[in-house]
Design a protein around this motif. Structure first.
Motif, PDB file in Angstrom:
ATOM      1  N   ILE A 196      -2.085 -17.572  -2.986  1.00 29.11           N
ATOM      2  CA  ILE A 196      -2.658 -17.182  -1.681  1.00 29.11           C
ATOM      3  C   ILE A 196      -4.163 -17.448  -1.697  1.00 29.11           C
ATOM      4  O   ILE A 196      -4.711 -18.061  -0.786  1.00 29.11           O
ATOM      5  CB  ILE A 196      -2.339 -15.700  -1.366  1.00 29.11           C
ATOM      6  CG1 ILE A 196      -0.831 -15.541  -1.112  1.00 29.11           C
ATOM      7  CG2 ILE A 196      -3.154 -15.206  -0.169  1.00 29.11           C
ATOM      8  CD1 ILE A 196      -0.326 -14.104  -1.106  1.00 29.11           C
ATOM      9  N   GLU A 197      -4.815 -17.038  -2.779  1.00 32.50           N
ATOM     10  CA  GLU A 197      -6.268 -17.267  -2.902  1.00 32.50           C
ATOM     11  C   GLU A 197      -6.584 -18.762  -2.891  1.00 32.50           C
ATOM     12  O   GLU A 197      -7.600 -19.194  -2.351  1.00 32.50           O
ATOM     13  CB  GLU A 197      -6.791 -16.681  -4.216  1.00 32.50           C
ATOM     14  CG  GLU A 197      -7.160 -15.216  -4.108  1.00 32.50           C
ATOM     15  CD  GLU A 197      -7.416 -14.606  -5.480  1.00 32.50           C
ATOM     16  OE1 GLU A 197      -7.989 -15.295  -6.334  1.00 32.50           O
ATOM     17  OE2 GLU A 197      -6.998 -13.441  -5.678  1.00 32.50           O
ATOM     18  N   ALA A 198      -5.697 -19.553  -3.468  1.00 31.90           N
ATOM     19  CA  ALA A 198      -5.940 -21.005  -3.565  1.00 31.90           C
ATOM     20  C   ALA A 198      -5.646 -21.731  -2.252  1.00 31.90           C
ATOM     21  O   ALA A 198      -5.849 -22.940  -2.151  1.00 31.90           O
ATOM     22  CB  ALA A 198      -5.096 -21.590  -4.686  1.00 31.90           C
ATOM     23  N   GLY A 199      -5.128 -21.025  -1.245  1.00 26.65           N
ATOM     24  CA  GLY A 199      -4.930 -21.640   0.076  1.00 26.65           C
ATOM     25  C   GLY A 199      -3.561 -22.262   0.296  1.00 26.65           C
ATOM     26  O   GLY A 199      -3.380 -23.057   1.220  1.00 26.65           O
ATOM     27  N   THR A 200      -2.568 -21.905  -0.533  1.00 23.28           N
ATOM     28  CA  THR A 200      -1.216 -22.469  -0.363  1.00 23.28           C
ATOM     29  C   THR A 200      -0.603 -22.073   0.980  1.00 23.28           C
ATOM     30  O   THR A 200       0.188 -22.826   1.550  1.00 23.28           O
ATOM     31  CB  THR A 200      -0.310 -21.974  -1.514  1.00 23.28           C
ATOM     32  OG1 THR A 200      -0.934 -22.356  -2.736  1.00 23.28           O
ATOM     33  CG2 THR A 200       1.093 -22.552  -1.453  1.00 23.28           C
ATOM     34  N   PRO A 244      -1.234 -21.163   4.915  1.00 19.30           N
ATOM     35  CA  PRO A 244      -2.259 -21.248   5.963  1.00 19.30           C
ATOM     36  C   PRO A 244      -2.751 -19.865   6.421  1.00 19.30           C
ATOM     37  O   PRO A 244      -3.952 -19.686   6.635  1.00 19.30           O
ATOM     38  CB  PRO A 244      -1.547 -22.007   7.083  1.00 19.30           C
ATOM     39  CG  PRO A 244      -0.585 -22.897   6.355  1.00 19.30           C
ATOM     40  CD  PRO A 244      -0.101 -22.073   5.186  1.00 19.30           C
ATOM     41  N   ALA A 268      -3.646 -16.731   5.040  1.00 18.64           N
ATOM     42  CA  ALA A 268      -3.883 -16.429   3.626  1.00 18.64           C
ATOM     43  C   ALA A 268      -3.802 -14.934   3.299  1.00 18.64           C
ATOM     44  O   ALA A 268      -4.807 -14.287   3.015  1.00 18.64           O
ATOM     45  CB  ALA A 268      -5.237 -16.994   3.209  1.00 18.64           C
ATOM     46  N   ARG A 269      -2.593 -14.399   3.367  1.00 14.92           N
ATOM     47  CA  ARG A 269      -2.360 -13.020   2.936  1.00 14.92           C
ATOM     48  C   ARG A 269      -0.905 -12.878   2.526  1.00 14.92           C
ATOM     49  O   ARG A 269      -0.070 -13.735   2.847  1.00 14.92           O
ATOM     50  CB  ARG A 269      -2.686 -12.025   4.056  1.00 14.92           C
ATOM     51  CG  ARG A 269      -1.767 -12.112   5.282  1.00 14.92           C
ATOM     52  CD  ARG A 269      -1.916 -10.874   6.177  1.00 14.92           C
ATOM     53  NE  ARG A 269      -1.207 -10.970   7.445  1.00 14.92           N
ATOM     54  CZ  ARG A 269       0.080 -10.667   7.654  1.00 14.92           C
ATOM     55  NH1 ARG A 269       0.857 -10.270   6.640  1.00 14.92           N
ATOM     56  NH2 ARG A 269       0.627 -10.760   8.857  1.00 14.92           N
ATOM     57  N   ARG A 311       1.461 -30.514   4.553  1.00 17.62           N
ATOM     58  CA  ARG A 311       0.027 -30.771   4.722  1.00 17.62           C
ATOM     59  C   ARG A 311      -0.427 -31.921   3.843  1.00 17.62           C
ATOM     60  O   ARG A 311       0.150 -32.156   2.787  1.00 17.62           O
ATOM     61  CB  ARG A 311      -0.774 -29.523   4.321  1.00 17.62           C
ATOM     62  CG  ARG A 311      -0.380 -28.299   5.094  1.00 17.62           C
ATOM     63  CD  ARG A 311      -0.688 -27.067   4.294  1.00 17.62           C
ATOM     64  NE  ARG A 311      -1.875 -26.383   4.738  1.00 17.62           N
ATOM     65  CZ  ARG A 311      -2.457 -25.397   4.065  1.00 17.62           C
ATOM     66  NH1 ARG A 311      -1.983 -25.014   2.891  1.00 17.62           N
ATOM     67  NH2 ARG A 311      -3.513 -24.825   4.529  1.00 17.62           N
TER      68      ARG A 311
END
Ligand SMILES: NC(=O)c1ccc[n+]([C@@H]2O[C@H](COP(=O)([O-])OP(=O)(O)OC[C@H]3O[C@@H](n4cnc5c(N)ncnc54)[C@H](O)[C@@H]3O)[C@@H](O)[C@H]2O)c1
Length: 266
Positions: A219-223, A225, A227-228, A265
């Protein structure tokens, strides 16, 4: 807390509703005014605080300890639901299990395959068969566009089409539920029973506890969209939307509730 069959309240069965996503669904449908019937392998006392909270909110519910994999448990549960409420308007097939141990596909055991597919796919198949036969004998409710006899919602997963080679039996069981959704939708459309599928992404529950750190890093790495972590309530709200009368020309569909994880993406 008993609602007589004449009370007119809509009745929702939620399998695996004692905790996690199932309980999030119970909270949302309870707030919508449904009487709830929960079938779960846990005992009521295991999650007493959840049900105390439903009670406090004035939600009418029936709880039975039992397994969707056992014919006797399914049948005695439905008999209790009918005795108490007289009908079933909604079935949410939420109960599900992950492999007890995550093993590479090449090391998967038959026991683990039978446990996961037997619960998630076979258990749901026969739970649905039993409940929709009951729905078929019920009168139509609501006049809009011909009314409804019932709604079935299957909680599957992003794993329907995202490969995880270390829990392939889970992916296979959920992919099976995707076509189960479509064949039941097809078979029951003329009888005005609507069937939908919800595909959660990563939701913060006991099931994801073992991979919490790994998914938090993703989640922190942006997997994702959005982000939570997903919450059980996110799924409950989607169930609530499918149960209202706004999708009367829609059946056999799924919706991803995954923070946009399904988007390809570059
Ligand atoms: N947590 C996630 O990230 C996630 C993602 C996608 C899909 N899902 C699916 O959502 C559903 C709920 O998962 P959760 O995350 O709340 O997990 P959870 O383990 O917290 O809850 C599952 C519930 O199902 C019950 N259950 C298990 N086997 C049963 C059986 N044979 N009969 C009756 N009840 C049974 C359990 O006792 C538990 O209450 C599952 O189908 C799961 O596959 C979860």
């Amino acid at each position: 807390m008993a609602a007589s069959p004449e009370s007119g309240k809509k009745v929702a069965i939620i399998t695996g509703g004692s905790r996690g996503i199932g309980y999030g669904i119970a909270e949302c449908l309870g707030a919508d005014g449904y009487a709830l019937a929960v079938l779960d392998i846990n005992s009521l006392s295991d999650y007493a605080e959840n049900f105390a909270s439903l009670e406090k909110a004035g939600v009418d519910f029936l709880y039975a300890q039992g397994s969707i994999t056992e014919k006797n448990d399914r049948e005695s549960f439905l008999a209790k639901v009918l005795e108490r409420y007289g009908r079933v308007d909604v079935l949410v097939n939420n109960a599900g299990v992950a492999p007890k141990v995550r093993l590479d596909l090449l090391d998967m055991t038959e026991e683990s395959f039978d446990y996961v597919v037997g619960t998630n796919l076979k258990g749901t198949m026969f739970m649905t068969q039993l409940v929709v036969k009951q729905m078929l004998g019920q009168e139509l409710r609501g006049g809009a566009q011909g009314g409804k006899r019932g709604v079935v919602i299957n909680i599957t997963s992003s794993s329907v089409n995202v490969s995880s080679p270390n829990r392939a039996e889970y992916c296979m069981s959920k992919a099976g539920l995707a076509i189960l959704t479509q064949v039941y939708a097809d078979r029951l459309a003329a009888d005005r029973i609507f069937v939908y599928e919800i595909r959660p992404g990563v939701i913060d529950t006991d099931m994801t506890r073992v991979v919490h750190e790994k998914y938090s890093k993703l989640i922190e790495a942006g997997t994702f969209p959005i982000a939570r972590w997903g919450e059980p309530r996110d799924i409950g709200l989607a169930v609530s939307a499918f149960c209202n009368d706004k999708f009367l020309y829609t059946t056999g569909n799924y919706i991803d509730v995954d923070g946009g994880f399904h988007i390809k993406r570059l």
